[in-house]
Design an enzyme around this catalytic site. Structure first.
Site, PDB file in Angstrom:
ATOM      1  N   ASP A  21       7.176  -6.467   2.574  1.00 52.48           N
ATOM      2  CA  ASP A  21       8.637  -6.508   2.616  1.00 52.48           C
ATOM      3  C   ASP A  21       9.222  -5.101   2.601  1.00 52.48           C
ATOM      4  O   ASP A  21       8.600  -4.172   2.094  1.00 52.48           O
ATOM      5  CB  ASP A  21       9.186  -7.195   1.363  1.00 52.48           C
TER       6      ASP A  21
HETATM    7  N1  URA Z   1       4.678 -10.807  -1.689  1.00 55.55           N
HETATM    8  C1  URA Z   1       5.967 -10.432  -1.669  1.00 55.55           C
HETATM    9  O1  URA Z   1       6.813 -11.031  -2.325  1.00 55.55           O
HETATM   10  N2  URA Z   1       6.308  -9.371  -0.910  1.00 55.55           N
HETATM   11  C2  URA Z   1       5.416  -8.650  -0.188  1.00 55.55           C
HETATM   12  O2  URA Z   1       5.776  -7.678   0.479  1.00 55.55           O
HETATM   13  C3  URA Z   1       4.075  -9.065  -0.231  1.00 55.55           C
HETATM   14  C4  URA Z   1       3.739 -10.153  -0.990  1.00 55.55           C
END
Ligand code: URA
Length: 247
Positions: free
Chosen positions: A103
Site C-alpha cells: 500500500d
Molecule cells: N497488508 C496491508 O494491509 N497492507 C500492505 O501493504 C500489505 C499487507
C-alpha cells in the site's frame, strides 16, 4: 511469443511507440527477414531480432530488493504525478515490475524483477509465499486477540488463513505495540483489516520479509540486487508454495 515492439522496447532499443515506427520503416528483421507490419510476434529466446542489421541485446534477468518508503505508489508510473517505486531505481536500465504490491502507506521489502514467470508464481493468489510484517498498532492487544489472528479471523471477504503472530515490542506506557505477523495470503490491505477486526488500528506497517528473504539493514529508499543464494531461496519458496497448493 511477444509482440515485436514490446521485445524491442524491453531490450532498451527505444520507447514502444518509436519501436513501432522502426518496424513500419522496415528497419527490423526477424531471422534475417524484414518485418514491416505491426502485430508480428517473436520469441526473443530463439529468434534473432535485429534493428538496422544490428542484433538486439537479450534481456538478462534482474532481481532487486527495495526498501519502499511510505508515500510511494507500487507502480511504474502514475498519471497524477505521484512518487512511484521506479523513481528510486533510475540507475537500472532494465524494465522492472514489482512483485505484488505494498500500500501507499506501507513501507519495507518490495521485490522488483523482469522475470515474469517467477513474479507470477510468487504473487498468484493460490500460492502461499510467507510475508512477515511489523505492524505498530494502537494500544497493546490482548493475547487472546492475537490468538484470533493466529487461528484466522472473519473479514468481509471471508476467513483469513492461519497466521504466525507474536509481540515484537511493547510500549511501557501501553500506548502502542509492534506485532510481528506472518501471513501466507495477499488480500487487499489484509494486515490492516485484520488489526481493525480486533480494534487495534495499524499506525505503521513495514514488511520485513518476503519468501524467506529479509530486509535487514537495507536503508529506506535504497535498493540492491539479490545474491545468488537469495535468488535460490526465492525460487524454492515459489516452488514450495506451488507444491503446497497441489497437496
Ligand atoms: N497488508 C496491508 O494491509 N497492507 C500492505 O501493504 C500489505 C499487507
Amino acid at each position: 511469443m511477444e509482440r515485436l515492439q514490446k521485445i524491442l522496447a524491453a531490450a532498451g532499443v527505444a520507447s514502444r511507440r518509436k519501436c513501432e515506427e522502426l518496424i513500419l520503416a522496415g528497419k527490423v528483421t526477424v531471422n534475417d527477414k524484414v518485418v514491416k507490419e505491426l502485430g508480428v510476434k517473436a520469441d526473443p529466446a530463439v529468434d534473432v531480432i535485429a534493428v538496422s542489421g544490428k542484433p538486439i541485446k537479450r534481456e538478462s534477468k534482474i532481481y532487486i530488493m527495495f526498501n519502499k518508503p511510505k508515500g510511494v505508489i507500487t507502480s511504474v508510473s502514475d498519471d497524477k504525478g505521484r512518487s512511484v517505486v521506479t523513481d528510486y531505481l533510475k540507475d537500472i536500465k532494465e524494465r522492472l515490475y514489482p512483485v505484488g504490491r505494498l500500500d501507499y502507506d506501507t513501507e519495507g521489502l518490495l521485490l522488483l524483477t523482469n522475470d515474469g514467470d517467477l513474479a507470477h508464481k510468487l504473487t498468484h493468489p493460490r500460492h502461499h509465499v510467507p510475508k512477515t510484517y511489523h505492524a505498530t498498532v494502537e494500544r497493546v492487544p490482548h493475547g487472546k486477540d492475537l490468538e484470533k489472528l493466529q487461528r484466522g479471523i472473519k473479514l468481509e471477504d471471508g476467513m483469513t488463513a492461519p497466521a504466525d503472530v507474536e509481540y515484537h515490542d511493547i510500549d511501557p506506557e501501553g500506548k502502542f505495540a509492534t506485532i510481528s505477523i506472518t501471513i501466507r495470503e495477499g488480500r487487499n490491505r489484509q494486515v490492516r483489516r485484520m488489526f481493525d477486526a480486533i480494534h487495534h488500528p495499524v499506525s505503521r506497517l513495514k514488511r520485513i520479509s518476503f519468501g524467506g528473504l529479509y530486509l535487514n539493514n537495507l536503508q529506506r529508499g535504497k535498493h540492491r540486487r539479490l545474491t545468488a543464494e537469495e535468488l535460490r531461496t526465492l525460487q524454492d519458496a515459489a516452488e514450495q508454495s506451488e507444491r503446497g497448493q497441489e497437496q
